[in-house]
Design a protein around this motif. Structure first.
Motif, short mmCIF file in Angstrom:
data_model
loop_
_atom_site.label_atom_id
_atom_site.label_comp_id
_atom_site.label_asym_id
_atom_site.label_seq_id
_atom_site.Cartn_x
_atom_site.Cartn_y
_atom_site.Cartn_z
N ASN A 1 0.86 -1.18 0.00
CA ASN A 1 0.00 0.00 0.00
C ASN A 1 0.89 1.22 0.00
O ASN A 1 1.86 1.29 0.75
CB ASN A 1 -0.89 0.02 1.24
N VAL A 2 0.55 2.20 -0.84
CA VAL A 2 1.39 3.39 -0.97
C VAL A 2 1.07 4.39 0.15
O VAL A 2 1.94 5.08 0.65
CB VAL A 2 1.15 4.05 -2.35
N ASN A 3 -0.20 4.49 0.50
CA ASN A 3 -0.64 5.60 1.36
C ASN A 3 -1.26 5.12 2.67
O ASN A 3 -1.61 3.95 2.82
CB ASN A 3 -1.69 6.42 0.61
N LEU A 4 -1.40 6.08 3.56
CA LEU A 4 -2.22 5.86 4.75
C LEU A 4 -3.63 6.26 4.31
O LEU A 4 -3.82 7.29 3.69
CB LEU A 4 -1.72 6.79 5.85
N LEU A 5 -4.63 5.44 4.60
CA LEU A 5 -5.97 5.70 4.07
C LEU A 5 -6.55 7.01 4.57
O LEU A 5 -6.52 7.30 5.75
CB LEU A 5 -6.91 4.55 4.45
N ARG A 6 -7.07 7.81 3.61
CA ARG A 6 -7.77 9.05 3.99
C ARG A 6 -9.04 9.13 3.15
O ARG A 6 -9.92 8.31 3.32
CB ARG A 6 -6.85 10.25 3.81
N GLY A 7 -9.14 10.12 2.23
CA GLY A 7 -10.38 10.24 1.44
C GLY A 7 -10.43 9.24 0.28
O GLY A 7 -9.47 8.51 0.02
N GLU A 8 -11.57 9.23 -0.41
CA GLU A 8 -11.73 8.38 -1.59
C GLU A 8 -10.86 8.92 -2.71
O GLU A 8 -10.95 10.09 -3.06
CB GLU A 8 -13.20 8.39 -2.04
#
Ligand code: HEC
Length: 433
Positions: free
Chosen positions: A287-294
């Motif tokens: 996973n590239v990111n830490l989950l935030r918005g869609e």
């Protein structure tokens, strides 16, 4: 024949039932398409064809729902943030529903391969300059229009099956133009063209809805596209043969981009995840990111494996594409910049070919241009009416072309946002609507 027979028809004509094609669709296009187009799809709803409108959005079939949203019985009233429709228009919609909500749109087959006739400029969803800077490709309805870069000459009209083209990509040598799109609620399509001759090379259909965010690997080997059934499909760019599909997202996949070595690619989704995948096998890497918005858009630095990701909640982030293997899930140390909140949901991002700037646009008439090194705003380009769904820097990085709801292509100085020129990319036919 007895002329009196004609009389009843005249009376019926006066009290004719509302027609979807003649009355309802123009109403939806005028008032709703800005947020409910194939490119924006607020609440997953696209109102631009009968099939897509009938299928509806997050809450299911939209025909009955719409009446409640128009009257305000269901909140928020539509069109969101704008004055409600005239009582006569709401009444017209109601009459059409009461008469059985019939579809009288002209059959799709009749329009295939006959040049689209435009009475008004269509919403623009994709723009790209050819790598030599001589051409600009613009999405139209059921076609791609290729203009000289200054917009003064229409060179080719590439007519395909797909009603909508949502993404465009040139190969780095300029010999291929890849398009992703489809006909809403019917089929998705990947098209491969020779942009110099205007000839079709190949096409592939997939899924039963338009496809999003088509991208081409830098070595021109593979094409990746995102889909509304949460999958990513990868094709061989020469044969258009599907190599594999991935199903590890839990929401629509709206963007894809390959790494600089063509060996990996990132897919971004409404499930809030940006995933790094192996391009040869499709295996999930990390996973590239830490989950935030869609997530709705992704673009890569032209030379480095750094990606800018945009989201529906108006924030954009710049991340290193690779996370160290042993990194913990909640660690966000690969985040390079968090970009200021935009005025609207983000629909598109482009990175200048010299790497110095990136531009962000979406559901707002302003394009913001950022210094890629610092993540700070350098200029805001204004002038469009309505949302902006398409961005393209010229190969020398000096200019930025923009397009969207108002159907005009505007070309700005990328550093100052001073308007250079603008043009309507489709031939308009005379006459009234
Ligand atoms: C400025 C943007 C905007 C405009 C213009 C707009 N909408 Fe919406 N629409 C939205 C958003 C955002 C939602 C989601 C609202 C929510 O869930 O709270 C939505 C939701 C809907 C839904 C519910 C879809 C579902 O299944 O969840 C319908 C139906 C709808 N809109 C119809 C319309 C119609 C018809 C028009 C034009 C008369 C219109 N909208 C104009 C932004 C817009």
């Amino acid at each position: 024949m007895n002329p009196r027979w004609l009389f009843p028809f005249a009376v019926v004509g006066l009290f004719a039932q509302p027609s979807f094609h003649r009355d309802v669709l123009p109403l939806l296009k005028k008032n709703c398409q800005g947020c409910h187009s194939p490119a924006m799809r607020s609440s997953d709803l696209d109102v631009t064809t009968f099939a897509a409108f009938a299928k509806g959005g997050k809450r299911g079939p939209a025909i009955p729902l719409t009446l409640k949203y128009l009257t305000g019985e269901t909140q928020p009233r539509m069109p969101l943030g704008q004055p409600s429709l005239a009582a006569a228009d709401i009444d017209l919609y109601k009459k059409w529903v009461e008469a059985g909500a019939k579809d009288d749109s002209p059959a799709e087959t009749s329009a295939v391969h006959t040049p689209t006739v435009y009475r008004q400029p269509p919403v623009l969803n994709a723009l790209r300059f050819s790598p030599d800077g001589n051409q600009i490709a613009v999405s139209g309805n059921r076609e791609i229009l290729i203009h000289s870069a200054d917009g003064n000459k229409l060179l080719h009209r590439l007519q395909g099956r797909a009603e909508r083209i949502l993404s465009l990509a040139y190969s780095s040598d300029g010999s291929l133009l890849v398009a992703g799109g489809g006909t809403p609620a019917q089929f998705g399509e990947v098209q491969i063209w020779d942009p110099r001759s205007g000839k079709a090379i190949n096409a592939a259909t997939l899924t039963n809805d338009t496809v999003f965010g088509a991208s081409l690997a830098p070595d021109s080997s593979r094409i990746a596209v995102g889909c509304a059934d949460n999958t990513v499909h990868v094709f061989d760019a020469k044969s258009a043969k599907e190599l594999y599909k991935i199903g590890n997202h839990e929401g629509w996949v709206l963007g894809t981009v390959f790494g600089s070595d063509s060996k990996r690619f990132v897919s971004v989704s409404r499930d809030r995840a940006a995933k790094l995948n192996d391009a040869a096998s499709g295996a999930f890497l990390e996973n590239v990111n830490l989950l935030r918005g869609e997530l709705t858009a992704v673009a890569r630095h032209p030379k480095k494996d750094i990606v800018a990701i945009g989201s529906e909640d108006r924030y954009a982030f710049v991340y290193k594409m690779d996370r160290p293997r042993n990194m913990k899930i909640a660690d966000d140390s690969t985040l390079i910049h968090k970009i200021d909140r935009q005025d609207g949901a983000i629909a598109t991002i482009d990175w200048s070919p010299d790497g110095e700037l990136f531009a962000i646009a979406g559901n707002s008439p302003t394009v913001n241009v950022y210094n890629a090194e610092t993540g700070k705003l350098t200029a805001s380009c204004k002038g469009h009416a309505g949302g902006i769904y398409a961005l393209a820097f010229t190969p020398d990085g000096k200019r930025l072309a923009t397009g969207g709801f108002d159907g005009k292509v505007r070309v700005y100085n990328a550093r100052t946002c001073e308007l250079q020129h603008g043009f309507i990319p489709v031939p308009l036919s005379g006459g009234t609507q």
